[in-house]
Design a protein around this motif. Structure first.
Motif, PDB file in Angstrom:
ATOM      1  N   GLY A  22      -4.551   4.432  -1.055  1.00 31.08           N
ATOM      2  CA  GLY A  22      -5.397   4.010   0.067  1.00 31.08           C
ATOM      3  C   GLY A  22      -5.105   4.545   1.347  1.00 31.08           C
ATOM      4  O   GLY A  22      -5.018   5.771   1.240  1.00 31.08           O
ATOM      5  N   THR A  23      -5.274   3.919   2.525  1.00 34.69           N
ATOM      6  CA  THR A  23      -5.085   4.510   3.641  1.00 34.69           C
ATOM      7  C   THR A  23      -3.685   4.962   3.970  1.00 34.69           C
ATOM      8  O   THR A  23      -3.468   6.440   4.328  1.00 34.69           O
ATOM      9  CB  THR A  23      -5.069   3.530   4.955  1.00 34.69           C
ATOM     10  OG1 THR A  23      -6.217   2.806   4.656  1.00 34.69           O
ATOM     11  CG2 THR A  23      -5.129   4.079   6.338  1.00 34.69           C
ATOM     12  N   THR A  24      -2.773   4.228   3.524  1.00 36.53           N
ATOM     13  CA  THR A  24      -1.097   4.697   3.732  1.00 36.53           C
ATOM     14  C   THR A  24      -1.085   5.711   2.666  1.00 36.53           C
ATOM     15  O   THR A  24      -0.161   6.812   2.877  1.00 36.53           O
ATOM     16  CB  THR A  24      -0.475   3.365   3.369  1.00 36.53           C
ATOM     17  OG1 THR A  24      -0.761   2.396   4.092  1.00 36.53           O
ATOM     18  CG2 THR A  24       1.066   3.801   3.619  1.00 36.53           C
TER      19      THR A  24
ATOM     20  N   TYR B 265     -13.001  -2.822   0.885  1.00 38.10           N
ATOM     21  CA  TYR B 265     -11.673  -2.785   1.711  1.00 38.10           C
ATOM     22  C   TYR B 265     -12.293  -2.825   3.209  1.00 38.10           C
ATOM     23  O   TYR B 265     -12.940  -1.611   3.171  1.00 38.10           O
ATOM     24  CB  TYR B 265     -10.828  -1.512   1.069  1.00 38.10           C
ATOM     25  CG  TYR B 265      -9.707  -0.936   2.062  1.00 38.10           C
ATOM     26  CD1 TYR B 265      -9.417  -1.805   3.268  1.00 38.10           C
ATOM     27  CD2 TYR B 265      -8.888  -0.125   1.522  1.00 38.10           C
ATOM     28  CE1 TYR B 265      -8.257  -1.151   4.013  1.00 38.10           C
ATOM     29  CE2 TYR B 265      -8.015   0.473   2.309  1.00 38.10           C
ATOM     30  CZ  TYR B 265      -7.462  -0.188   3.511  1.00 38.10           C
ATOM     31  OH  TYR B 265      -6.549   0.405   4.084  1.00 38.10           O
TER      32      TYR B 265
ATOM     33  N   VAL C 174      -2.176  -7.216   1.740  1.00 38.28           N
ATOM     34  CA  VAL C 174      -1.950  -5.776   1.228  1.00 38.28           C
ATOM     35  C   VAL C 174      -1.582  -5.151   2.733  1.00 38.28           C
ATOM     36  O   VAL C 174      -2.437  -5.134   3.455  1.00 38.28           O
ATOM     37  CB  VAL C 174      -3.289  -5.147   0.757  1.00 38.28           C
ATOM     38  CG1 VAL C 174      -2.889  -3.904   0.164  1.00 38.28           C
ATOM     39  CG2 VAL C 174      -3.944  -6.147  -0.143  1.00 38.28           C
TER      40      VAL C 174
ATOM     41  N   ALA D  14       0.867  -1.174   0.033  1.00 43.49           N
ATOM     42  CA  ALA D  14       0.001  -0.101  -0.033  1.00 43.49           C
ATOM     43  C   ALA D  14       1.143   1.041   0.033  1.00 43.49           C
ATOM     44  O   ALA D  14       1.637   1.530   0.989  1.00 43.49           O
ATOM     45  CB  ALA D  14      -1.032   0.114   1.216  1.00 43.49           C
TER      46      ALA D  14
ATOM     47  N   LYS E 102     -10.270  -6.711   0.714  1.00 40.45           N
ATOM     48  CA  LYS E 102      -9.005  -6.631   1.440  1.00 40.45           C
ATOM     49  C   LYS E 102      -9.468  -6.687   2.984  1.00 40.45           C
ATOM     50  O   LYS E 102     -10.297  -5.577   3.281  1.00 40.45           O
ATOM     51  CB  LYS E 102      -8.167  -5.271   1.102  1.00 40.45           C
ATOM     52  CG  LYS E 102      -7.180  -4.891   1.902  1.00 40.45           C
ATOM     53  CD  LYS E 102      -6.735  -3.599   1.469  1.00 40.45           C
ATOM     54  CE  LYS E 102      -5.801  -2.744   2.427  1.00 40.45           C
ATOM     55  NZ  LYS E 102      -5.602  -3.140   3.837  1.00 40.45           N
TER      56      LYS E 102
HETATM   57  C1  LIG Z   1      -2.720  -0.734   4.098  1.00 40.08           C
HETATM   58  C2  LIG Z   1      -3.453  -0.409   3.035  1.00 40.08           C
HETATM   59  O1  LIG Z   1      -3.861  -1.304   2.403  1.00 40.08           O
HETATM   60  C3  LIG Z   1      -3.634   1.126   2.648  1.00 40.08           C
HETATM   61  O2  LIG Z   1      -2.954   1.630   3.219  1.00 40.08           O
HETATM   62  O3  LIG Z   1      -4.721   1.301   2.226  1.00 40.08           O
END
Ligand SMILES: CC(=O)C(=O)O
Ligand SMILES: CC(=O)N[C@H](C=O)[C@@H](O)[C@H](O)[C@H](O)CO
Length: 310
Positions: free
Chosen positions: A54-56, A147, A219, A18, A177
């Motif tokens: 994504g989140t990261t 997700y 992931v 990610a 995910k």
């Molecule tokens: C960890 C992950 O999948 C994200 O950062 O969206």
């Protein structure tokens, strides 16, 4: 009309990093860092699949225009070098998500993923399925992943409830995910899986537990800089070498355990990636706070002592 997966479509398996979003020191998108980032992952970490925005990647702090620019550049630079680019297109507004989903199809992303909206939350599985269906319909030919990340969204719809009948609602549905810690929900979700779906686990510090239950892959943010070790964990697990697999898992737990004591969050994680990779990723965007230099240095020392070869 049902749109079937083309026979060339491969299951999403293995390690997926990610990605962080490269910003300049002034906080603008730093597009030129994406090429070197792709090279770092493929050449130094052995990671050939990415999950972008994504989140990261701080997607929810970015504008739709910024997300399009990023998605396009990731797809462009990954072409011929990487095996899969998942573009996360979840937003608070359904319209924005549909716009991003259509864009992802236009730029030839391999698949899309969607986090549940979290200001107004879907009340139950039916509401969440209806929302996901509306997003997926904007890009009906793109493999679609839900997700699940209840610790951040506060949306606690069980995945095993969400999956019931979802293939009829969303013909492009290809899996989940799962970034939750409820391993019973994760386990029970397998009974609802179809052969061309993937269940990917998303809590890096307990990836091995996900594998034991049958995860097709993982992931996560830490695969940006411990991907090389986690590829070893995956192959040890596949060969039935559980002691070796556990040893690697315990190392990540040791590492993240000490990072968490120092306030590990996406901002700290991003700075650690900067220190380890040498890439120029800039600070996180507010409300995330930049990582204090002393914190990054001390986490990097711990990283080096635990993962000298990565
Ligand atoms: C960890 C992950 O999948 C994200 O950062 O969206
Ligand atoms: C909350 C969060 O960001 N979760 C990530 C993926 O979903 C993980 O990859 C974590 O960053 C990782 O497991 C470290 O806690």
């Amino acid at each position: 009309m049902e749109i079937m997966a083309s026979s060339s479509e491969k299951l999403l398996t293995g390690l997926v990093a990610a990605t962080f979003t490269p910003l300049t020191e002034e906080g603008e998108i730093n597009i030129k860092e994406i090429g070197p980032y792709v090279d770092y992952l493929t050449e130094r970490q052995g990671v050939t699949k990415i999950f972008v925005n994504g989140t990261t990647g701080e997607s929810m702090s970015l504008t739709v225009a910024e997300r399009k620019l990023l998605a396009e550049e990731w797809c462009k630079k990954a072409k011929g070098k990487m095996d899969h680019v998942v573009v996360h297109v979840g937003c608070m507004s359904l319209k924005d998500s549909q716009d991003l989903a259509l864009h992802a199809a236009q730029i030839e992303a391999d698949s899309i993923a969607v986090i549940s909206p979290s200001f107004f939350k879907p009340k139950n599985a039916h509401a969440l399925r209806s929302y996901l269906k509306a997003v997926a319909s904007a890009a009906p030919n793109l493999p679609f992943y839900y997700y699940h990340i209840p610790s951040i969204t506060g949306v606690n719809v069980l995945v095993r409830d969400l999956l019931v009948g979802i293939e009829e609602q969303i013909p492009s549905f290809r899996g989940v995910k799962f970034s939750g810690i409820d391993l019973m929900d994760f386990g029970l979700s397998f009974s609802l899986m179809k052969p061309n779906w993937s269940l990917l686990y998303g809590v890096d510090e307990q990836m091995l537990s996900g594998l034991v239950l049958g995860a097709d892959g993982a992931v996560g943010s830490t695969y940006n800089y411990v991907g090389c070790q986690f590829n070893k964990l995956l192959s040890a697990f596949e060969k039935g070498e559980l002691v070796e697999a556990r040893t690697i898992q315990f190392k990540l737990q040791d590492f993240l355990g000490s990072a968490m004591k120092l306030g590990f969050d996406v901002g700290v994680n991003k700075q650690l990636m900067v220190e380890v990779s040498g890439l120029s990723l800039g600070p996180p965007r507010l409300p995330l706070m930049p990582c204090h230099p002393d914190v990054a240095v001390s986490i990097k020392q711990k990283y080096k002592s635990i993962f000298p070869q990565c």
